[in-house]
Design an enzyme around this catalytic site. Structure first.
Site, PDB file in Angstrom:
ATOM      1  N   GLN A 178       1.200  -9.174  -5.855  1.00  0.00           N
ATOM      2  CA  GLN A 178       0.584 -10.448  -6.081  1.00  0.00           C
ATOM      3  C   GLN A 178       1.531 -11.725  -7.071  1.00  0.00           C
ATOM      4  O   GLN A 178       1.565 -12.705  -6.762  1.00  0.00           O
ATOM      5  CB  GLN A 178      -0.879 -10.674  -6.589  1.00  0.00           C
ATOM      6  CG  GLN A 178      -2.058 -10.282  -5.446  1.00  0.00           C
ATOM      7  CD  GLN A 178      -2.264 -11.126  -4.547  1.00  0.00           C
ATOM      8  OE1 GLN A 178      -1.814 -12.286  -4.497  1.00  0.00           O
ATOM      9  NE2 GLN A 178      -2.471 -10.545  -3.206  1.00  0.00           N
TER      10      GLN A 178
ATOM     11  N   ALA B  10       6.489  -7.887   0.821  1.00  0.00           N
ATOM     12  CA  ALA B  10       7.403  -9.407   1.217  1.00  0.00           C
ATOM     13  C   ALA B  10       6.134 -10.404   1.701  1.00  0.00           C
ATOM     14  O   ALA B  10       6.478 -11.600   1.421  1.00  0.00           O
ATOM     15  CB  ALA B  10       8.096  -8.982   2.392  1.00  0.00           C
ATOM     16  N   HIS B  11       4.922 -10.021   2.401  1.00  0.00           N
ATOM     17  CA  HIS B  11       4.349 -11.286   2.954  1.00  0.00           C
ATOM     18  C   HIS B  11       3.545 -11.907   1.931  1.00  0.00           C
ATOM     19  O   HIS B  11       2.830 -12.910   2.385  1.00  0.00           O
ATOM     20  CB  HIS B  11       3.221 -10.416   4.254  1.00  0.00           C
ATOM     21  CG  HIS B  11       2.037  -9.678   3.577  1.00  0.00           C
ATOM     22  ND1 HIS B  11       0.706 -10.061   3.503  1.00  0.00           N
ATOM     23  CD2 HIS B  11       2.173  -8.233   2.952  1.00  0.00           C
ATOM     24  CE1 HIS B  11       0.095  -9.160   3.090  1.00  0.00           C
ATOM     25  NE2 HIS B  11       0.926  -8.139   2.730  1.00  0.00           N
TER      26      HIS B  11
ATOM     27  N   CYS C 105      -7.966  -8.150   2.032  1.00  0.00           N
ATOM     28  CA  CYS C 105      -7.748  -6.800   2.761  1.00  0.00           C
ATOM     29  C   CYS C 105      -9.276  -6.012   2.863  1.00  0.00           C
ATOM     30  O   CYS C 105      -9.189  -5.164   3.840  1.00  0.00           O
ATOM     31  CB  CYS C 105      -7.004  -5.838   1.662  1.00  0.00           C
ATOM     32  SG  CYS C 105      -5.674  -6.609   1.102  1.00  0.00           S
TER      33      CYS C 105
ATOM     34  N   ASN D 177      -5.455  -9.626  -7.541  1.00  0.00           N
ATOM     35  CA  ASN D 177      -5.456 -10.416  -6.131  1.00  0.00           C
ATOM     36  C   ASN D 177      -6.510 -11.392  -5.710  1.00  0.00           C
ATOM     37  O   ASN D 177      -6.700 -11.993  -4.895  1.00  0.00           O
ATOM     38  CB  ASN D 177      -5.494  -9.398  -4.832  1.00  0.00           C
ATOM     39  CG  ASN D 177      -6.240  -8.177  -5.177  1.00  0.00           C
ATOM     40  OD1 ASN D 177      -6.011  -7.439  -6.153  1.00  0.00           O
ATOM     41  ND2 ASN D 177      -7.104  -7.877  -4.202  1.00  0.00           N
TER      42      ASN D 177
ATOM     43  N   THR E   7       0.659  -1.170  -0.100  1.00  0.00           N
ATOM     44  CA  THR E   7      -0.047   0.053   0.097  1.00  0.00           C
ATOM     45  C   THR E   7       0.826   1.180   0.087  1.00  0.00           C
ATOM     46  O   THR E   7       0.741   2.042  -0.826  1.00  0.00           O
ATOM     47  CB  THR E   7      -0.650   0.140   1.213  1.00  0.00           C
ATOM     48  OG1 THR E   7      -1.624  -1.071   1.394  1.00  0.00           O
ATOM     49  CG2 THR E   7      -1.828   1.386   1.442  1.00  0.00           C
TER      50      THR E   7
ATOM     51  N   THR F 113      13.392   5.813   9.935  1.00  0.00           N
ATOM     52  CA  THR F 113      14.494   4.845  10.311  1.00  0.00           C
ATOM     53  C   THR F 113      14.103   3.482   9.780  1.00  0.00           C
ATOM     54  O   THR F 113      12.983   3.229   9.772  1.00  0.00           O
ATOM     55  CB  THR F 113      14.738   4.784  11.781  1.00  0.00           C
ATOM     56  OG1 THR F 113      15.051   6.094  12.393  1.00  0.00           O
ATOM     57  CG2 THR F 113      15.683   3.706  12.227  1.00  0.00           C
TER      58      THR F 113
HETATM   59  N1  PLP Z   1      -1.946  -4.949  -4.125  1.00  0.00           N
HETATM   60  C1  PLP Z   1      -2.306  -5.862  -4.237  1.00  0.00           C
HETATM   61  C2  PLP Z   1      -2.898  -6.668  -5.601  1.00  0.00           C
HETATM   62  C3  PLP Z   1      -2.697  -6.537  -3.098  1.00  0.00           C
HETATM   63  O1  PLP Z   1      -3.201  -7.923  -3.106  1.00  0.00           O
HETATM   64  C4  PLP Z   1      -2.322  -6.025  -1.823  1.00  0.00           C
HETATM   65  C5  PLP Z   1      -2.842  -6.757  -0.608  1.00  0.00           C
HETATM   66  O2  PLP Z   1      -3.369  -7.580  -0.637  1.00  0.00           O
HETATM   67  C6  PLP Z   1      -1.908  -4.808  -1.920  1.00  0.00           C
HETATM   68  C7  PLP Z   1      -1.474  -3.963  -2.969  1.00  0.00           C
HETATM   69  C8  PLP Z   1      -1.551  -4.101  -0.513  1.00  0.00           C
HETATM   70  O3  PLP Z   1      -0.234  -4.576  -0.023  1.00  0.00           O
HETATM   71  P1  PLP Z   1       0.061  -4.475   1.434  1.00  0.00           P
HETATM   72  O4  PLP Z   1      -0.863  -5.404   2.052  1.00  0.00           O
HETATM   73  O5  PLP Z   1       1.473  -5.015   1.380  1.00  0.00           O
HETATM   74  O6  PLP Z   1      -0.149  -3.206   1.939  1.00  0.00           O
END
Ligand code: PLP
Length: 373
Positions: free
Chosen positions: A173, A194-195, A316, A145, A58, A231
């Site tokens: 993704q 990363a996640h 999300c 996503n 994000t 930081t």
């Molecule tokens: N863009 C896509 C396609 C995503 O699937 C997501 C989160 O699911 C994001 C952006 C946002 O990433 P983050 O959760 O690392 O803020």
């Protein structure tokens, strides 16, 4: 989290230095940071100087879109933003925050952007005035996503650059799941997190062409070459680097993961589900479908009771009652969108996981159907 990432993150927790300090402790933190930067750069195919660490996808998206618009050094002034209609909410939000006009790029019934529309709209827009000192920004994601559908980014890049525009690609993704190279895609900016591929939560990066001026979202220290103040979160970044290294060595798993996904896909189709994005390029582990008469909420609850974690629409934004904007943009009707489910298989998913999902889902759906009959 991948074990390599967890190990690196844990080890880096005992680094006491600030990566911007010149003392020995600071230099140790800096060395860990720069090793991770190289590991992430290699996975993303990014140029030297082109990795800006952020708190996740994000922030990377906001930093790219708003940072580009806010930077007075850009030789050309941005006047309009085009975004695909299946983007993540972060892209819509960042585009709107610029105050510039925003137009949505339509997609076909598979969720693939309409290249002819984009070509014509950019040509019409650029023909409308003297663009010698103006430009446009286009945002198209690499993989969706919800459906996993992969966009033809190199073709999008050609269209955008022929019109003199800039391209931001949300690769959150896709990174770590399919081979990907920022330079070969032709993007000017790219967001990663990363996640999504076994790294720690709360860390990501904005990948940029090194000569692109980006104003930081927040003022403060001059970290990340004045592109992101604050930081560094060295432990999370260290874990990100090792996850990137592991994912790069693991890309050969793609076939295995798509076989796991396909086995689950066959089961849901046999029971009458419609699979979205079937027939076009998709992420190997993505499965998004609609099951008539089986609401998303009931599917999620049945699966949760059986210990299977899945989601409806975007994870999300789960909890929203409106149907997915992605499926709606693809022309899926409200009822079908309301009985959709998104199942994701990743680097650690096994045949047994797919079987557990299939057993739980089939049992619940068969029960629902027999009640309705
Ligand atoms: N863009 C896509 C396609 C995503 O699937 C997501 C989160 O699911 C994001 C952006 C946002 O990433 P983050 O959760 O690392 O803020």
């Amino acid at each position: 989290m991948r074990p390599e990432a967890l190990e690196a993150l844990t080890a880096a927790l005992s680094i006491t230095g600030n990566a911007s300090s010149v003392h020995a402790e600071g230099r140790a933190a800096r060395a860990t940071l720069e090793t991770a930067r190289e590991e992430v750069r290699a996975l993303a195919g990014a140029p030297v100087g082109g990795v800006v660490f952020t708190s996740g996808g994000t922030e990377a998206i906001h930093a790219g879109i708003r940072g580009l618009v806010n930077d007075g050094e850009n030789s050309k002034k941005l006047t309009k933003i085009f975004v695909s209609s299946v983007e993540h909410a972060a892209v819509f939000s960042a585009a709107e925050a610029t105050g510039l006009p925003v137009e949505k790029i339509p997609v076909d019934h598979h969720g693939v952007v309409d290249l002819d529309w984009l070509n014509k709209s950019l040509a019409d827009y650029t023909a409308g005035g003297d663009l010698s000192d103006e430009t446009v920004l286009v945002a198209v994601m690499l993989a969706n996503n919800e459906t996993g559908v992969i966009q033809p980014i190199t073709e999008v890049a050609d269209i955008v650059h022929s019109a003199g525009g800039l391209l931001l690609v949300d690769a959150v993704q896709a990174i770590g799941k399919i081979p990907l190279n920022f330079s070969m895609l032709g993007a000017d900016l790219m967001a990663i997190s990363a996640h999504k591929f076994g790294g720690p939560i709360g860390v990501g990066a904005l990948i940029t062409q090194p000569n692109l001026p980006i104003a930081p979202l927040m003022g403060g220290g001059g970290q990340e070459q004045n592109r992101r103040a604050g930081t560094h979160n060295v432990p999370a970044i260290a874990g990100f680097g090792k996850a990137a290294l592991a994912a790069r060595n693991d890309l050969r798993q793609i076939d295995r993961i798509s076989k796991v996904r396909n086995s689950a896909e066959r089961v849901v189709k046999n029971l009458g589900a419609t699979v979205f994005g079937e027939g076009v390029d998709r992420l190997p582990g993505a499965l998004c479908f609609s099951a008539p008469g089986f609401s998303s909420e009931t599917q999620l609850m049945s699966l949760d009771l059986a210990g299977v974690a899945a989601s409806a629409g975007s994870a999300c934004s789960s909890g929203k009652s409106s149907p997915s904007h992605v499926l709606t943009a693809m022309g899926v009707d409200r009822d079908a969108a309301r009985s959709s489910l998104r199942v994701s298989f990743g680097w650690s998913s096994t045949d047994d996981d797919a079987q557990a999902f299939c057993d739980a889902w089939s049992e619940a759906y068969t029960r629902i159907k027999s009640r309705a009959a």
